[in-house]
Design a protein around this motif. Structure first.
Motif, short mmCIF file in Angstrom:
data_model
loop_
_atom_site.label_atom_id
_atom_site.label_comp_id
_atom_site.label_asym_id
_atom_site.label_seq_id
_atom_site.Cartn_x
_atom_site.Cartn_y
_atom_site.Cartn_z
N SER A 121 0.81 -1.23 0.00
CA SER A 121 0.06 -0.11 -0.14
C SER A 121 0.84 1.33 -0.18
O SER A 121 0.35 2.24 -0.30
N VAL A 122 2.18 1.28 0.49
CA VAL A 122 2.88 2.44 0.54
C VAL A 122 3.88 2.62 -0.84
O VAL A 122 4.80 3.41 -0.98
N LEU A 123 3.88 1.74 -1.53
CA LEU A 123 4.55 1.81 -2.93
C LEU A 123 3.97 2.11 -4.07
O LEU A 123 2.76 1.93 -4.25
N ALA A 124 4.59 2.92 -4.98
CA ALA A 124 4.08 3.05 -6.50
C ALA A 124 3.56 2.12 -6.99
O ALA A 124 4.23 0.97 -6.91
N PRO A 125 2.61 2.25 -7.91
CA PRO A 125 1.83 1.19 -8.70
C PRO A 125 2.95 0.35 -9.60
O PRO A 125 2.91 -0.97 -9.63
N GLU A 126 4.06 1.17 -10.03
CA GLU A 126 5.12 0.55 -10.89
C GLU A 126 5.80 -0.39 -10.09
O GLU A 126 6.50 -1.65 -10.77
N ALA A 130 6.33 -4.44 -10.39
CA ALA A 130 7.56 -5.05 -10.49
C ALA A 130 7.87 -6.26 -9.60
O ALA A 130 8.37 -7.37 -9.73
N LEU A 131 7.46 -5.71 -8.29
CA LEU A 131 7.69 -6.79 -7.27
C LEU A 131 6.80 -8.09 -7.38
O LEU A 131 7.03 -9.24 -7.17
N THR A 132 5.46 -7.86 -7.50
CA THR A 132 4.55 -9.10 -7.68
C THR A 132 4.74 -9.89 -8.85
O THR A 132 4.58 -10.87 -8.84
N SER A 133 5.51 -9.46 -9.75
CA SER A 133 5.75 -9.97 -10.88
C SER A 133 7.10 -11.23 -10.81
O SER A 133 7.31 -12.21 -11.40
N GLY A 134 7.72 -10.74 -9.67
CA GLY A 134 8.81 -11.45 -9.30
C GLY A 134 10.08 -11.59 -10.30
O GLY A 134 11.00 -12.50 -10.25
N LYS A 135 10.22 -10.84 -11.15
CA LYS A 135 11.33 -10.58 -12.19
C LYS A 135 12.34 -9.96 -11.99
O LYS A 135 13.51 -10.00 -12.51
N VAL A 136 12.25 -9.18 -10.72
CA VAL A 136 13.39 -8.43 -10.30
C VAL A 136 13.80 -8.30 -8.84
O VAL A 136 12.61 -8.51 -8.17
N ASP A 144 17.59 0.65 -9.40
CA ASP A 144 17.28 1.34 -10.57
C ASP A 144 15.88 2.15 -10.83
O ASP A 144 15.77 3.15 -11.68
N SER A 145 15.13 2.04 -9.87
CA SER A 145 13.89 2.81 -9.71
C SER A 145 14.42 4.44 -9.26
O SER A 145 13.36 5.42 -9.37
N GLY A 146 15.33 4.45 -8.64
CA GLY A 146 15.53 5.88 -7.85
C GLY A 146 14.77 6.07 -6.80
O GLY A 146 14.96 7.47 -6.22
N LEU A 147 14.15 5.15 -6.13
CA LEU A 147 13.30 5.16 -4.97
C LEU A 147 14.42 5.90 -3.92
O LEU A 147 15.34 4.94 -3.46
N ARG A 181 19.92 -12.08 9.84
CA ARG A 181 19.57 -10.42 10.24
C ARG A 181 18.19 -10.16 9.62
O ARG A 181 17.93 -10.71 8.62
N THR A 182 17.59 -9.32 10.35
CA THR A 182 16.15 -8.72 10.07
C THR A 182 16.38 -7.20 9.79
O THR A 182 17.05 -6.75 10.89
N TYR A 183 16.11 -6.62 9.03
CA TYR A 183 16.16 -5.20 8.57
C TYR A 183 14.74 -4.76 7.90
O TYR A 183 13.95 -5.76 7.29
N ARG A 184 14.76 -3.46 8.01
CA ARG A 184 13.40 -2.86 7.19
C ARG A 184 13.95 -1.91 6.28
O ARG A 184 14.94 -1.10 6.49
N ILE A 185 13.29 -1.87 5.20
CA ILE A 185 13.56 -0.61 4.28
C ILE A 185 12.49 0.32 4.36
O ILE A 185 11.27 0.17 4.10
N ILE A 186 13.04 1.43 4.74
CA ILE A 186 11.95 2.66 4.69
C ILE A 186 12.23 3.56 3.51
O ILE A 186 13.20 3.88 2.99
N ALA A 187 10.90 3.61 2.82
CA ALA A 187 10.70 4.42 1.64
C ALA A 187 9.67 5.43 1.71
O ALA A 187 8.66 5.11 2.37
#
Length: 206
Positions: A121-126, A130-136, A144-147, A181-187
């Protein structure tokens, strides 16, 4: 595996410990048989991977000097039954579960596995697509997204359990000493992705 994160909080010895430095003289990891494992005694590369905020795949390729591929083991969207505090996920929210293994294409060694919980819910549609496709891979996608993002280590621990050490014997996991290790990515100033990476010590002592 999502249930392992339900109701967990930030009160771990490692939360924020490596935010601004890579050295803690007395750092120990909850280890095997309730003993403490000194980080100073870990192989240097493994110690580095545990605290890095860079891309693990690139580091593995540079050190072992072989291409490392990301094999997807699990990719599914589920509904959280309870709170995932580390990710600010509420009951009823959809999240993407993703599990991969990092495999050396020449040696066939499994250098690491990673289990991720993605707060869609907090990520941009594109990026969601990309994540749900599992291709990257997640690291490649963010780069590569510049996020704008940063990683925050939440916990480090060790245990002994079954682990697939090599893809040459896909049906033969072995008992192995594992450091995780467990970590989180803040975007966009919000917790977006929770990742647990597992490293078999044996591959890093050779």
């Amino acid at each position: 595996m999502l249930h392992l994160y339900y109701d967990r909080h930030e009160e771990t010895p490692f939360f924020g410990a490596f935010r601004s430095q890579g050295y803690l003289s007395e750092a120990t990891i909850p280890g095997f048989n309730a003993e403490q494992l000194a980080m100073a005694n870990l192989p240097p590369l493994l110690r580095t991977l545990l605290i890095t905020d860079g891309t693990v795949t690139k580091s593995l390729e540079a050190f072992f000097w072989e291409p490392v591929t990301v094999d997807t083991i699990l990719l599914e969207t589920v509904t959280a039954a309870r709170q995932v505090n580390w990710l600010e996920v509420t009951p009823g929210e959809e999240v993407l579960l993703r599990e991969v293994q990092l495999r050396g294409t020449q040696s066939q060694r499994i250098y690491a596995t990673a289990f991720s919980v993605v707060r869609l819910s907090v990520l941009a549609p594109e990026i969601r697509e990309a994540l749900t496709s599992g291709k990257v891979g997640i690291g490649v996608l963010i780069r590569d997204s510049g996020l704008e993002s940063y990683r925050e280590i939440l916990d480090i621990k060790a245990d002994n359990r079954e682990f697939l050490l090599t893809a040459e014997k896909p049906d033969a996991p072995q008992a192995a000493d594992i450091v995780s290790r467990t970590y989180r990515i803040i975007a966009n100033h919000q917790p977006a992705i929770l990742i647990t990476e597992n490293f078999p010590i044996t591959h890093y002592t050779r």
